[in-house]
Design a protein around this motif. Sequence first.
Motif, mmCIF file in Angstrom:
data_model
loop_
_atom_site.group_PDB
_atom_site.id
_atom_site.type_symbol
_atom_site.label_atom_id
_atom_site.label_comp_id
_atom_site.label_asym_id
_atom_site.label_seq_id
_atom_site.Cartn_x
_atom_site.Cartn_y
_atom_site.Cartn_z
ATOM 1 N N UNK A 1 0.857 -1.190 0.000
ATOM 2 C CA UNK A 1 0.000 0.000 0.000
ATOM 3 C C UNK A 1 0.884 1.228 0.000
ATOM 4 N N UNK A 2 0.429 2.290 -0.680
ATOM 5 C CA UNK A 2 1.263 3.476 -0.650
ATOM 6 C C UNK A 2 0.930 4.507 -1.707
ATOM 7 N N UNK B 1 -1.440 -5.418 -4.572
ATOM 8 C CA UNK B 1 -1.065 -4.025 -4.757
ATOM 9 C C UNK B 1 -2.295 -3.138 -4.745
ATOM 10 N N UNK B 2 -2.322 -2.188 -3.823
ATOM 11 C CA UNK B 2 -3.472 -1.284 -3.734
ATOM 12 C C UNK B 2 -3.041 0.176 -3.635
ATOM 13 N N UNK B 3 -1.788 0.460 -4.052
ATOM 14 C CA UNK B 3 -1.238 1.808 -3.957
ATOM 15 C C UNK B 3 -1.817 2.713 -5.038
ATOM 16 N N UNK B 4 -1.803 4.034 -4.771
ATOM 17 C CA UNK B 4 -2.307 5.020 -5.733
ATOM 18 C C UNK B 4 -1.452 6.283 -5.675
ATOM 19 N N UNK B 5 -1.112 6.797 -6.825
ATOM 20 C CA UNK B 5 -0.324 8.032 -6.893
ATOM 21 C C UNK B 5 -1.114 9.188 -6.289
ATOM 22 N N UNK B 6 -0.395 10.061 -5.571
ATOM 23 C CA UNK B 6 -1.010 11.242 -4.991
ATOM 24 C C UNK B 6 -1.615 11.045 -3.627
ATOM 25 N N UNK B 7 -1.694 9.812 -3.152
ATOM 26 C CA UNK B 7 -2.318 9.566 -1.852
ATOM 27 C C UNK B 7 -1.476 10.129 -0.709
ATOM 28 N N UNK B 8 -2.154 10.691 0.272
ATOM 29 C CA UNK B 8 -1.524 11.131 1.511
ATOM 30 C C UNK B 8 -1.605 10.009 2.535
ATOM 31 N N UNK B 9 -0.661 9.983 3.457
ATOM 32 C CA UNK B 9 -0.753 9.035 4.570
ATOM 33 C C UNK B 9 -2.028 9.296 5.376
ATOM 34 N N UNK C 1 -4.625 7.412 3.324
ATOM 35 C CA UNK C 1 -4.411 5.970 3.315
ATOM 36 C C UNK C 1 -4.746 5.363 4.667
ATOM 37 N N UNK C 2 -4.346 6.054 5.723
ATOM 38 C CA UNK C 2 -4.526 5.530 7.072
ATOM 39 C C UNK C 2 -5.702 6.179 7.794
ATOM 40 N N UNK C 3 -6.685 6.648 7.036
ATOM 41 C CA UNK C 3 -7.926 7.130 7.644
ATOM 42 C C UNK C 3 -8.716 5.921 8.141
ATOM 43 N N UNK D 1 -10.521 3.864 5.350
ATOM 44 C CA UNK D 1 -9.604 3.159 4.437
ATOM 45 C C UNK D 1 -8.920 2.008 5.167
ATOM 46 N N UNK D 2 -8.564 2.191 6.423
ATOM 47 C CA UNK D 2 -7.949 1.109 7.192
ATOM 48 C C UNK D 2 -8.911 -0.065 7.313
ATOM 49 N N UNK D 3 -10.183 0.209 7.560
ATOM 50 C CA UNK D 3 -11.167 -0.873 7.669
ATOM 51 C C UNK D 3 -11.222 -1.684 6.385
ATOM 52 N N UNK D 4 -11.184 -0.994 5.245
ATOM 53 C CA UNK D 4 -11.217 -1.674 3.951
ATOM 54 C C UNK D 4 -9.964 -2.525 3.754
ATOM 55 N N UNK D 5 -8.807 -1.945 4.045
ATOM 56 C CA UNK D 5 -7.555 -2.681 3.907
ATOM 57 C C UNK D 5 -7.502 -3.868 4.858
ATOM 58 N N UNK D 6 -7.991 -3.666 6.070
ATOM 59 C CA UNK D 6 -7.941 -4.723 7.073
ATOM 60 C C UNK D 6 -8.766 -5.932 6.654
ATOM 61 N N UNK D 7 -9.863 -5.713 5.957
ATOM 62 C CA UNK D 7 -10.668 -6.838 5.470
ATOM 63 C C UNK D 7 -9.850 -7.742 4.559
ATOM 64 N N UNK D 8 -9.071 -7.136 3.673
ATOM 65 C CA UNK D 8 -8.219 -7.924 2.781
ATOM 66 C C UNK D 8 -7.065 -8.562 3.549
ATOM 67 N N UNK D 9 -6.474 -7.800 4.448
ATOM 68 C CA UNK D 9 -5.319 -8.298 5.195
ATOM 69 C C UNK D 9 -5.692 -9.503 6.058
#
Length: 299
Positions: free
Chosen positions: A38-39, A78-86, A89-91, A94-102
């Motif tokens: 992610x990034x 891979x779920x990274x996107x250009x222009x993203x702020x930390x 990404x870590x709102x 967004x964390x809830x969405x990422x955590x489901x995959x993780x």
Amino acid sequence: MPFPQSTMTTQRGEFRRIHRALQRKPELAARTPVFFCEGDSWFSTPLAMNLLDWLVYPTPEDEEHGVPQFGAGGLFFRTERSGDLALDIFSPGRIDDLADWYEGFDFDLVLISAGGNDFVGTFLGDLFAGQGPMTPAQAFARVQRSRRFEEVRGAYQRFLRAFRRIRPDTPILAHSYDYPQRMGQSGQLTLANLGAAALLRDRVGPWIAPHLATVLPQATQQREFAAMLIDGFVEQVLSPLADRTEFAGVFRFVDLHGTLRRADQWFDEMHPTGAGFHALSLKLRNAANALLPPAKRRA
């Protein structure tokens, strides 16, 4: 399905299917590293082989020598996107969405690239609007007073806590950025580096120098200030988190300071060239390899 010799990379749509196929081949799964990535644009820019691409795709020359080290079936989510702020990404959402995959798959290592965009662009424009000339140190002190470092550190901390609750022992590896060398240089978009999309827009950036024009008009001042931002990100975000007992043995970062010292190693103000990213990727590769389970490491 057969697995190619070069590393496989997947976005969300196909990751589940390929992961299931991998699990049906226990011997292959036992030696295949699975990465959660992610990034920001250092992992996603299409303008050159980026930092993550060098771990994923081999050049023909590298293929002959067994590079990349995570080839022969290494699997990257891979779920990274250009222009993203930390901060984005870590709102929480967004964390809830990422955590489901993780939580749904057996990842061996998490690779994170985030934080650089939080200190440029609109942030700098708002911070220095209406301000007169000052020294780089005074400009950096203004950044510190904004509490931006604390905000980014808090966002990282949210993410680390959420992912550690799911997998307490899986390593999470981040990286610092390197010192910009081409202040004010925009990224030139061409058919060669972006394809037909370049017909719609011919450049991106710059993200730093235009916002400093009235406060730090000289390029040398701007480079000094940018270096302070890079150092501050390490000293006030990455290092304090890596040193926290709470994240001991889980969170680490690769220090990329001072790797790319020549202007010709930079594509624009914030992004290295493909060759520059390759030099940085060697450090990331070595650190990542050391954190993998022994059976999945590459010599």
